[in-house]
Design an enzyme around this catalytic site. Structure first.
Site, PDB file in Angstrom:
ATOM      1  N   ASP A   1       0.841  -1.202   0.000  1.00 27.80           N
ATOM      2  CA  ASP A   1       0.000   0.000   0.000  1.00 27.80           C
ATOM      3  C   ASP A   1       0.877   1.253   0.000  1.00 27.80           C
ATOM      4  O   ASP A   1       0.577   2.243  -0.668  1.00 27.80           O
ATOM      5  CB  ASP A   1      -0.904  -0.001   1.236  1.00 27.80           C
ATOM      6  CG  ASP A   1      -1.566  -1.350   1.434  1.00 27.80           C
ATOM      7  OD1 ASP A   1      -2.504  -1.663   0.695  1.00 27.80           O
ATOM      8  OD2 ASP A   1      -1.108  -2.123   2.298  1.00 27.80           O
TER       9      ASP A   1
ATOM     10  N   HIS B   1      -4.202  -3.737   6.443  1.00 28.66           N
ATOM     11  CA  HIS B   1      -4.143  -3.974   5.004  1.00 28.66           C
ATOM     12  C   HIS B   1      -5.545  -4.404   4.552  1.00 28.66           C
ATOM     13  O   HIS B   1      -5.837  -5.572   4.329  1.00 28.66           O
ATOM     14  CB  HIS B   1      -3.104  -5.045   4.685  1.00 28.66           C
ATOM     15  CG  HIS B   1      -3.032  -5.343   3.218  1.00 28.66           C
ATOM     16  ND1 HIS B   1      -2.718  -4.399   2.277  1.00 28.66           N
ATOM     17  CD2 HIS B   1      -3.260  -6.483   2.524  1.00 28.66           C
ATOM     18  CE1 HIS B   1      -2.755  -4.945   1.076  1.00 28.66           C
ATOM     19  NE2 HIS B   1      -3.085  -6.213   1.202  1.00 28.66           N
TER      20      HIS B   1
HETATM   21  C1  LMR Z   1      -3.395  -6.632  -2.620  1.00 33.99           C
HETATM   22  O1  LMR Z   1      -3.511  -5.640  -1.896  1.00 33.99           O
HETATM   23  O2  LMR Z   1      -3.239  -6.528  -3.843  1.00 33.99           O
HETATM   24  C2  LMR Z   1      -3.411  -8.007  -2.010  1.00 33.99           C
HETATM   25  O3  LMR Z   1      -3.670  -7.915  -0.639  1.00 33.99           O
HETATM   26  C3  LMR Z   1      -4.377  -8.900  -2.677  1.00 33.99           C
HETATM   27  C4  LMR Z   1      -5.811  -8.491  -2.440  1.00 33.99           C
HETATM   28  O4  LMR Z   1      -6.613  -9.345  -2.096  1.00 33.99           O
HETATM   29  O5  LMR Z   1      -6.123  -7.314  -2.618  1.00 33.99           O
END
Ligand code: LMR
Length: 319
Positions: free
Chosen positions: A149, A177
């Site tokens: 991120d 996340h």
């Molecule tokens: C991402 O951020 O790309 C990964 O965590 C995969 C998802 O499921 O988004």
């Protein structure tokens, strides 16, 4: 590590020195389910065929004890990926049991000071499971990935400014996340021909900061899934290398990065949960950057909108 899409992308990166540095020989331990043993042996063949100078050995196994035996760094990728229309938290029921079992292998077989990065979703939750079920592993050695991120935030700023991403630094990703994370560009800077300036000085567009930037970074994983019909792999592998490299070798002077770590109560975040903070790293240790990083405005908006703190966690002096 398990050898799905991210694993396939990351092994070559590690063996080329992108994680531990260009002079550090490595022995790779790859773990996957018994049903993927053939595919795993194919990856082992490819690693041999790539004649990688830093690669001093490959263990390819479906036995957790063998996979974790003696490892100094563990990147935990294994888990079901989310599909279009799912939230990362929808993976809890399927992925948490994997981390329950890996916690005991980690605790029993890894090297005593093993540093752990959880990549599989929901990453903060899986890290918490490891901490709870592998109590002999110091909590400071368990982290989860929000560098993806963070890198996405740098990427968005560089696109907006039309500067190279390497000239942008010090974004912050707060929280989980998940789509509740708070990507924060307010302390980021960019090198320009007139010297290093804050991104706020360079982008006089409050709406972009507060809305577009935040939601693009929050939703980027989903956007990749929509476009690729599978979740991000190469950017996740690359971010995992960045996370481990900076943790082990140190963050450059004047630069911080975002890492999901066990909260010590900083910024009013409840102690013991895994939460992404701005951190600096030195001599293999991370520390949460302290300072005036969240304005009262951001704090309260963030709290209200993303439910990031409970009322009682909001520091009394800021009320
Ligand atoms: C991402 O951020 O790309 C990964 O965590 C995969 C998802 O499921 O988004």
């Amino acid at each position: 590590m398990m050898i799905g899409q991210i694993g396939y992308a990351i092994v070559a990166m590690i063996a080329r020195g992108l994680m531990l540095g260009p002079d550090q020989p490595v022995v790779l331990h790859m773990l996957d389910l018994p049903k993927s043993a053939d595919a795993l042996s194919g990856v082992r063949m490819e690693l041999i065929d790539a004649a990688l100078p830093l690669l001093r050995g490959v263990v390819a196994t479906s036995d957790e004890a063998e996979a974790f035996r003696g490892v100094s760094f563990a990147v935990l990728i294994g888990g079901w990926p989310r599909k279009e229309g799912m939230q990362r938290k929808d993976l809890i029921a399927k992925n948490v049991p994997i981390y329950q079992s890996q916690a005991s292998a980690l605790q029993q077989h890894a090297a005593p000071n093993c540093k752990v990065l959880v990549v599989a979703n929901p990453a903060n939750m899986n890290a918490l499971v490891l901490k709870e079920l592998a109590p002999s592993v110091p909590a400071k050695n368990i982290t989860c990935l929000t560098r993806l991120d963070h890198n996405r935030a740098l990427g968005q700023i560089s696109e907006k400014l039309g500067v190279h991403v390497d000239d942008v630094r010090n974004a912050i990703v707060w929280g989980n996340h998940s789509s509740t994370q708070f990507p924060d560009a307010s302390h980021a800077t960019a090198r320009t021909q007139h010297g290093e300036k804050t991104v706020r000085e360079l982008i006089a567009d409050e709406k972009w900061f507060k809305e577009e930037f935040v939601s693009v970074v929050q939703q980027r994983g989903e956007a990749v899934i929509k476009a690729r019909k599978q979740s991000s792999s190469l950017s996740a592998a690359s971010a995992a290398c960045d996370h481990m490299r900076d943790w082990i070798l140190g963050t450059p002077k004047g630069t911080w990065v975002s890492m999901g770590v066990c909260s010590d109560g900083s910024y009013g975040v409840p102690k013991g949960i895994f939460y992404s903070f701005p951190v600096t790293c030195e001599k293999g240790e991370w520390s949460i950057l302290q300072g005036e990083f969240l304005s009262l405005y951001q704090y309260s908006r963030f709290r209200k909108r993303y439910n990031f703190l409970f009322d009682e966690d909001f520091p009394a002096e800021n009320k």
